[in-house]
Scaffold this motif. Structure first.
Motif, PDB file in Angstrom:
ATOM      1  N   ILE A   1       6.633   7.291  -7.915  1.00 26.21           N
ATOM      2  CA  ILE A   1       5.446   8.122  -7.711  1.00 26.21           C
ATOM      3  C   ILE A   1       4.180   7.299  -7.908  1.00 26.21           C
TER       4      ILE A   1
ATOM      5  N   LYS B   1       0.783   7.481  -9.078  1.00 27.42           N
ATOM      6  CA  LYS B   1       0.084   8.449  -9.926  1.00 27.42           C
ATOM      7  C   LYS B   1      -1.308   8.837  -9.414  1.00 27.42           C
ATOM      8  N   PRO B   2      -2.138   7.886  -8.954  1.00 27.94           N
ATOM      9  CA  PRO B   2      -3.473   8.277  -8.506  1.00 27.94           C
ATOM     10  C   PRO B   2      -3.474   9.354  -7.417  1.00 27.94           C
TER      11      PRO B   2
ATOM     12  N   ARG C   1       0.818  -1.216   0.000  1.00 24.39           N
ATOM     13  CA  ARG C   1       0.000   0.000   0.000  1.00 24.39           C
ATOM     14  C   ARG C   1       0.852   1.267   0.000  1.00 24.39           C
ATOM     15  N   CYS C   2       0.237   2.323  -0.502  1.00 18.22           N
ATOM     16  CA  CYS C   2       0.892   3.628  -0.591  1.00 18.22           C
ATOM     17  C   CYS C   2       0.938   4.274   0.792  1.00 18.22           C
TER      18      CYS C   2
ATOM     19  N   GLU D   1      -3.888   3.493  -0.545  1.00 17.10           N
ATOM     20  CA  GLU D   1      -4.425   2.574  -1.559  1.00 17.10           C
ATOM     21  C   GLU D   1      -3.405   1.481  -1.900  1.00 17.10           C
ATOM     22  N   GLU D   2      -3.905   0.366  -2.415  1.00 18.60           N
ATOM     23  CA  GLU D   2      -3.012  -0.709  -2.837  1.00 18.60           C
ATOM     24  C   GLU D   2      -2.255  -0.264  -4.095  1.00 18.60           C
ATOM     25  N   LEU D   3      -0.973  -0.618  -4.152  1.00 19.28           N
ATOM     26  CA  LEU D   3      -0.138  -0.208  -5.282  1.00 19.28           C
ATOM     27  C   LEU D   3      -0.182  -1.240  -6.405  1.00 19.28           C
TER      28      LEU D   3
ATOM     29  N   TYR E   1       5.471  -6.923  -9.608  1.00 17.59           N
ATOM     30  CA  TYR E   1       5.832  -5.559  -9.221  1.00 17.59           C
ATOM     31  C   TYR E   1       6.114  -5.385  -7.721  1.00 17.59           C
TER      32      TYR E   1
ATOM     33  N   ALA F   1       1.325  -1.952 -10.542  1.00 23.03           N
ATOM     34  CA  ALA F   1       2.354  -1.554 -11.499  1.00 23.03           C
ATOM     35  C   ALA F   1       1.874  -0.434 -12.420  1.00 23.03           C
ATOM     36  N   ARG F   2       0.658  -0.555 -12.899  1.00 17.65           N
ATOM     37  CA  ARG F   2       0.133   0.405 -13.885  1.00 17.65           C
ATOM     38  C   ARG F   2       0.020   1.833 -13.336  1.00 17.65           C
ATOM     39  N   ASP F   3      -0.094   1.954 -12.019  1.00 15.86           N
ATOM     40  CA  ASP F   3      -0.306   3.273 -11.420  1.00 15.86           C
ATOM     41  C   ASP F   3       0.987   3.980 -11.032  1.00 15.86           C
ATOM     42  N   MET F   4       2.113   3.329 -11.316  1.00 14.33           N
ATOM     43  CA  MET F   4       3.352   3.899 -10.823  1.00 14.33           C
ATOM     44  C   MET F   4       4.102   4.611 -11.943  1.00 14.33           C
ATOM     45  N   ALA F   5       4.701   5.747 -11.599  1.00 17.01           N
ATOM     46  CA  ALA F   5       5.559   6.427 -12.562  1.00 17.01           C
ATOM     47  C   ALA F   5       6.837   5.608 -12.722  1.00 17.01           C
TER      48      ALA F   5
ATOM     49  N   GLN G   1       4.476   0.109   1.515  1.00 19.18           N
ATOM     50  CA  GLN G   1       4.411  -0.581   2.808  1.00 19.18           C
ATOM     51  C   GLN G   1       3.594  -1.847   2.692  1.00 19.18           C
TER      52      GLN G   1
ATOM     53  N   THR H   1       5.880   7.721  -3.059  1.00 21.53           N
ATOM     54  CA  THR H   1       5.346   6.796  -2.062  1.00 21.53           C
ATOM     55  C   THR H   1       6.432   5.919  -1.464  1.00 21.53           C
TER      56      THR H   1
ATOM     57  N   PHE I   1      10.452   4.052 -12.950  1.00 18.14           N
ATOM     58  CA  PHE I   1      11.640   4.291 -12.141  1.00 18.14           C
ATOM     59  C   PHE I   1      12.483   5.409 -12.733  1.00 18.14           C
ATOM     60  N   VAL I   2      12.918   6.309 -11.882  1.00 17.01           N
ATOM     61  CA  VAL I   2      13.861   7.326 -12.329  1.00 17.01           C
ATOM     62  C   VAL I   2      15.234   6.858 -11.891  1.00 17.01           C
TER      63      VAL I   2
END
Lengths: 150, 150
Positions: B116, B118-119, A129-130, A135-137, B90, A139-143, B127, B124, A145-146
């Motif tokens: 990051i 995104k939502p 979770r974030c 919210e649950e994390l 992921y 793959a699709r919702d993450m920016a 956890q 983040t 990797f930088v």
DNA sequence: TTTCATAAGTTCTGTTTTAGAACTGACAAG
DNA sequence: CTTGTCAGTTCTAAAACAGAACTTATGAAA
């Protein structure tokens, strides 16, 4: 590229895998979480060769994932206990378990391995979770990797 | 014990590691999460030998972690995309990153790799939380695995 | 119309790692 | 004084890996 060179890369995953990325290391750690501490117990439970087990335990001790503790003086005997960095591997073990339960259980022949969260007393489904929104994390919702890729 | 025998064990971690437990597989998957899809790109980014890369991509395709997709007809060219089981890795990638950031950054010489969500738009800190009570999970609070050890 | 470039591999040789089994050393118990 | 326990080490053969060159199919450039 040699294995030890991985550990020098400027990428935390590469550095993690330079220690954990082999067939046995995480299995040894899994058994440590189940309470195993002694050389012969690891060896019998896992079926790993004594040579490799010796090598891996030394490496992990060197990296402060295990602590080598003398538990008997004559003859001198040592056991291996998870140190802080080792205990911190629990989420990885748990997520590997969850993934294996879901994706490598083709015919549902294996009962899922369940874990109880003692403070609340329930069988838990560990979720990522974030820290900010809870919210649950996924793959699709993450920016992306930088990070240096190469 | 041979590697392929690991995959037949009645333990989800052993089965997971029979696929993921080597120096390269999770690095290939990490790069796939960053958008890499083509053979030569994986090879150049990782510095893995072409032979091994070929072997790993085939294995992962066979296990439905990647899907091999034709993107050009003459000459026939294929690319590798994460399938569902691959996307589900992921959390493992993320937790390996977090662990490496915290425990293998001896002199703080490496800036932490940040992600990051995104939502919600925030950087983040992923956890691991209990599905029942929502609290963060720690090794000490968990009842030991109820699993065949050997 | 050779030559170069791109992409996705395969083949080759030599080195490293791993598997499997036997051996060692310090002690204790029968 | 023989057997058992525990934590390793040593040995040999088999498997996996690294690094570099080669292959196949094609399109574009000289």
């Amino acid at each position: 590229m040699k294995w030890h060179e991985l550990g020098e890369m400027d990428c935390p995953i590469a550095r993690s895998l330079s220690i954990l990325g082999d067939r046995w290391t995480l299995l040894i750690i899994r058994n440590a979480f189940m309470g195993t501490r002694r050389f012969d117990d690891f060896q019998k439970q896992l079926g790993i060769t004594r040579h490799l087990l010796s090598d891996r335990l030394n490496r992990l001790t060197e990296k402060d994932i295990f602590t080598k503790v003398r538990y008997q003086d004559a003859p001198k005997r040592y056991e291996y206990r998870l140190a802080e960095a080792g205990l911190a591997l629990y989420p990885i073990i748990l997520m590997l378990t969850k993934w294996g339960n879901i994706w490598l259980n083709d015919d549902n022949s294996h009962p899922p391995l369940q874990v109880i969260h003692k403070p609340c007393g329930h069988v838990t489904d560990p979720q990522l979770r974030c820290s900010e929104c809870g919210e649950e994390l996924h793959a699709r919702d993450m920016a992306p990797f930088v990070d240096k890729v190469g």
